[in-house]
Motif scaffolding. Structure first.
Motif, PDB file in Angstrom:
ATOM      1  N   ARG A  47       0.949  -1.588  -0.210  1.00 39.81           N
ATOM      2  CA  ARG A  47       0.031   0.024  -0.001  1.00 39.81           C
ATOM      3  C   ARG A  47       0.732   1.387  -0.046  1.00 39.81           C
ATOM      4  NH1 ARG A  47      -5.128  -1.107   3.741  1.00 39.81           N
ATOM      5  NH2 ARG A  47      -5.859  -3.629   2.850  1.00 39.81           N
ATOM      6  N   GLU A  48       2.243   1.085   0.721  1.00 49.31           N
ATOM      7  CA  GLU A  48       2.562   2.400   0.658  1.00 49.31           C
ATOM      8  C   GLU A  48       4.113   2.527   0.447  1.00 49.31           C
ATOM      9  OE1 GLU A  48       1.847   1.683   4.480  1.00 49.31           O
ATOM     10  OE2 GLU A  48       0.001   2.721   4.594  1.00 49.31           O
ATOM     11  N   LEU A  49       5.156   1.262   0.364  1.00 52.98           N
ATOM     12  CA  LEU A  49       6.787   1.573   0.050  1.00 52.98           C
ATOM     13  C   LEU A  49       6.083   1.448  -1.731  1.00 52.98           C
ATOM     14  CD1 LEU A  49       9.467   1.380   0.462  1.00 52.98           C
ATOM     15  CD2 LEU A  49       8.955  -0.856   1.048  1.00 52.98           C
ATOM     16  N   THR A  50       5.843   0.829  -2.258  1.00 51.53           N
ATOM     17  CA  THR A  50       5.397   0.688  -3.819  1.00 51.53           C
ATOM     18  C   THR A  50       5.375   1.582  -4.715  1.00 51.53           C
ATOM     19  OG1 THR A  50       5.401  -1.957  -3.585  1.00 51.53           O
ATOM     20  CG2 THR A  50       5.437  -1.034  -5.620  1.00 51.53           C
ATOM     21  N   PRO A  51       4.424   2.472  -3.735  1.00 53.39           N
ATOM     22  CA  PRO A  51       3.742   3.314  -4.802  1.00 53.39           C
ATOM     23  C   PRO A  51       4.730   4.828  -4.553  1.00 53.39           C
ATOM     24  CG  PRO A  51       2.153   2.357  -4.050  1.00 53.39           C
ATOM     25  CD  PRO A  51       2.982   1.820  -2.819  1.00 53.39           C
ATOM     26  N   ILE A  52       5.172   4.756  -3.098  1.00 54.56           N
ATOM     27  CA  ILE A  52       5.819   6.537  -3.263  1.00 54.56           C
ATOM     28  C   ILE A  52       7.409   5.686  -4.295  1.00 54.56           C
ATOM     29  CG2 ILE A  52       7.433   4.951  -1.036  1.00 54.56           C
ATOM     30  CD1 ILE A  52       6.490   8.443  -1.209  1.00 54.56           C
ATOM     31  N   ILE A  53       8.114   4.144  -3.894  1.00 54.63           N
ATOM     32  CA  ILE A  53       8.948   4.058  -5.116  1.00 54.63           C
ATOM     33  C   ILE A  53       8.653   4.772  -6.093  1.00 54.63           C
ATOM     34  CG2 ILE A  53      10.276   2.195  -5.782  1.00 54.63           C
ATOM     35  CD1 ILE A  53      10.405   0.934  -3.278  1.00 54.63           C
ATOM     36  N   LYS A  54       7.796   3.783  -7.190  1.00 52.39           N
ATOM     37  CA  LYS A  54       7.299   4.855  -7.691  1.00 52.39           C
ATOM     38  C   LYS A  54       7.244   6.479  -7.996  1.00 52.39           C
ATOM     39  CE  LYS A  54       3.404   2.788 -11.519  1.00 52.39           C
ATOM     40  NZ  LYS A  54       2.286   2.555 -11.333  1.00 52.39           N
ATOM     41  N   ILE A  55       7.173   6.438  -7.724  1.00 51.75           N
ATOM     42  CA  ILE A  55       7.090   7.924  -7.801  1.00 51.75           C
ATOM     43  C   ILE A  55       8.582   9.004  -7.514  1.00 51.75           C
ATOM     44  CG2 ILE A  55       6.118   9.942  -6.288  1.00 51.75           C
ATOM     45  CD1 ILE A  55       3.798   8.947  -5.537  1.00 51.75           C
ATOM     46  N   LEU A  56       9.386   8.216  -6.448  1.00 48.59           N
ATOM     47  CA  LEU A  56      10.293   8.529  -6.243  1.00 48.59           C
ATOM     48  C   LEU A  56      11.141   7.963  -7.591  1.00 48.59           C
ATOM     49  CD1 LEU A  56      11.413   7.066  -2.701  1.00 48.59           C
ATOM     50  CD2 LEU A  56      11.458   9.458  -3.783  1.00 48.59           C
ATOM     51  N   ASP A  57      10.841   6.990  -8.444  1.00 45.47           N
ATOM     52  CA  ASP A  57      11.662   6.757  -9.685  1.00 45.47           C
ATOM     53  C   ASP A  57      11.613   8.210 -10.902  1.00 45.47           C
ATOM     54  OD1 ASP A  57      13.039   4.416  -8.922  1.00 45.47           O
ATOM     55  OD2 ASP A  57      11.127   3.381  -9.537  1.00 45.47           O
ATOM     56  N   GLN A  58      10.507   8.187 -11.180  1.00 40.50           N
ATOM     57  CA  GLN A  58      10.159   9.352 -11.197  1.00 40.50           C
ATOM     58  C   GLN A  58      10.839  10.164 -11.616  1.00 40.50           C
ATOM     59  OE1 GLN A  58       5.729  10.411 -10.924  1.00 40.50           O
ATOM     60  NE2 GLN A  58       4.921   7.957 -11.930  1.00 40.50           N
ATOM     61  N   LEU A  59      10.453  11.021  -9.784  1.00 37.20           N
ATOM     62  CA  LEU A  59      11.233  12.380  -9.415  1.00 37.20           C
ATOM     63  C   LEU A  59      13.021  11.991 -10.173  1.00 37.20           C
ATOM     64  CD1 LEU A  59       9.364  12.791  -6.159  1.00 37.20           C
ATOM     65  CD2 LEU A  59       9.235  13.955  -8.314  1.00 37.20           C
ATOM     66  N   ALA A  60      13.562  10.798  -9.810  1.00 40.29           N
ATOM     67  CA  ALA A  60      14.974  11.189 -10.059  1.00 40.29           C
ATOM     68  C   ALA A  60      15.122  11.445 -11.279  1.00 40.29           C
ATOM     69  CB  ALA A  60      15.390   9.833  -9.870  1.00 40.29           C
TER      70      ALA A  60
END
Lengths: 168, 168
Positions: A103-116
């Motif tokens: 619910r939380e870790l996978t979604p935030i990793i997805k966003i961080l990948d974009q932001l990187a």
DNA sequence: TTAAACTTTCAAAAAAAAATGAAAATTTAG
DNA sequence: CTAAATTTTCATTTTTTTTTGAAAGTTTAA
């Protein structure tokens, strides 16, 4: 201490802990109640024990089932549904870890990948700081992710064992 | 993606993650803003960037300082206070772990210790289930506690290293 | 079928948490 | 000292989250 008093204190403490970790207090309390009940309970019983409404009990029990912490049971000759909580602490911990990962870790990793992938001028301090921070958090998140994966596959009792020696 | 857009997304994502983990959304957002700011910011700047009131900014910054995530800085010739966030991700993780341990884990262990001393009839299933559940949770909590202690003493980069081989 | 038993839904109400903003307190430059 | 600049406080308001409860939906025994 009397059992009745201890039960109330446990339910209260579990509810408080839950709410501190972003879990609805009532959901944590229902979970606590079921964890210390040897028998599966009906919605009616949950409502009565915790003084909550039918709607609240129903939705909370559904959520607990979604988390994999509670299961519906049926008794022969009884039409009502009964609710039974998993009691093995390691299994409970795995469930929670697995759900929160999803619910939380996978979604935030997805966003961080974009932001990187943000682009900008390497000489701009604002860009440099942003890039470094996001990249570092991304690395940490991915390591937590991998560690959880391995942990979730691990033996039931790794936690109770001597994992501590690792850090010696 | 543009830096400006990426910043907003990061602040939003960090705020969301915080609120899912029982951290006030605004507090997480202020933290995010400061983490990606190369320079220390004034209260005014935080207010403007996040469109929040002075009172809110003040209390939130105080909380972040209490968590050890932000520090006050002064610039020569300037009367205003500036706020600067720790940027090392491992240090941030330690801070959070340490604080949550102190605020939530230690208190719950204290309660579980008391509850484990409940007395009753060993033949009573309600008593047995209560005792077993509380004792097991207590054991897990103590192991988490010990593991955190060791982790907090560990090298800066244990997490980025090859701890994973432990679970092989 | 059908009607009683039981479960689910969800709009509205209540409760809890967070934010505001103006007044009070504090700090410091002169 | 003193007054302007800045920070802090906290009663009130706003927003968000949670709960209620009655109506709608579903299931099942006869």
């Amino acid at each position: 201490m009397e059992l009745a008093e201890a039960k109330l204190k446990f339910i209260e403490a579990w509810g408080k802990l839950g709410s501190e970790w972003g879990i609805n207090r009532t959901m944590a309390q229902v979970h606590a109640l079921l964890m210390i009940s040897p028998e599966a309970l009906t919605t009616e019983e949950v409502m009565a024990e915790l003084s909550i409404s039918r709607g609240n009990a129903n939705m909370t029990l559904r959520d607990l089932i979604d988390w994999g912490l509670v299961e519906k049971r049926h008794k022969t000759g009884e039409r009502k549904e009964f609710f039974y909580a998993e009691k093995d602490v390691w299994t409970i911990a795995r469930c929670v870890a697995e759900e929160r990962k999803k619910r939380e870790l996978t979604p935030i990793i997805k966003i961080l990948d974009q932001l990187a992938e943000v682009d900008g001028d390497t000489k701009d301090p604002a860009y440099k700081t942003f890039k470094t921070t996001v990249t570092d958090i991304n690395k940490l998140a991915n390591n937590v992710n991998k560690t959880l994966d391995t942990m979730l596959k691990a033996e039931e009792n790794w936690f109770f064992g001597s994992i501590l020696k690792v850090f010696k």
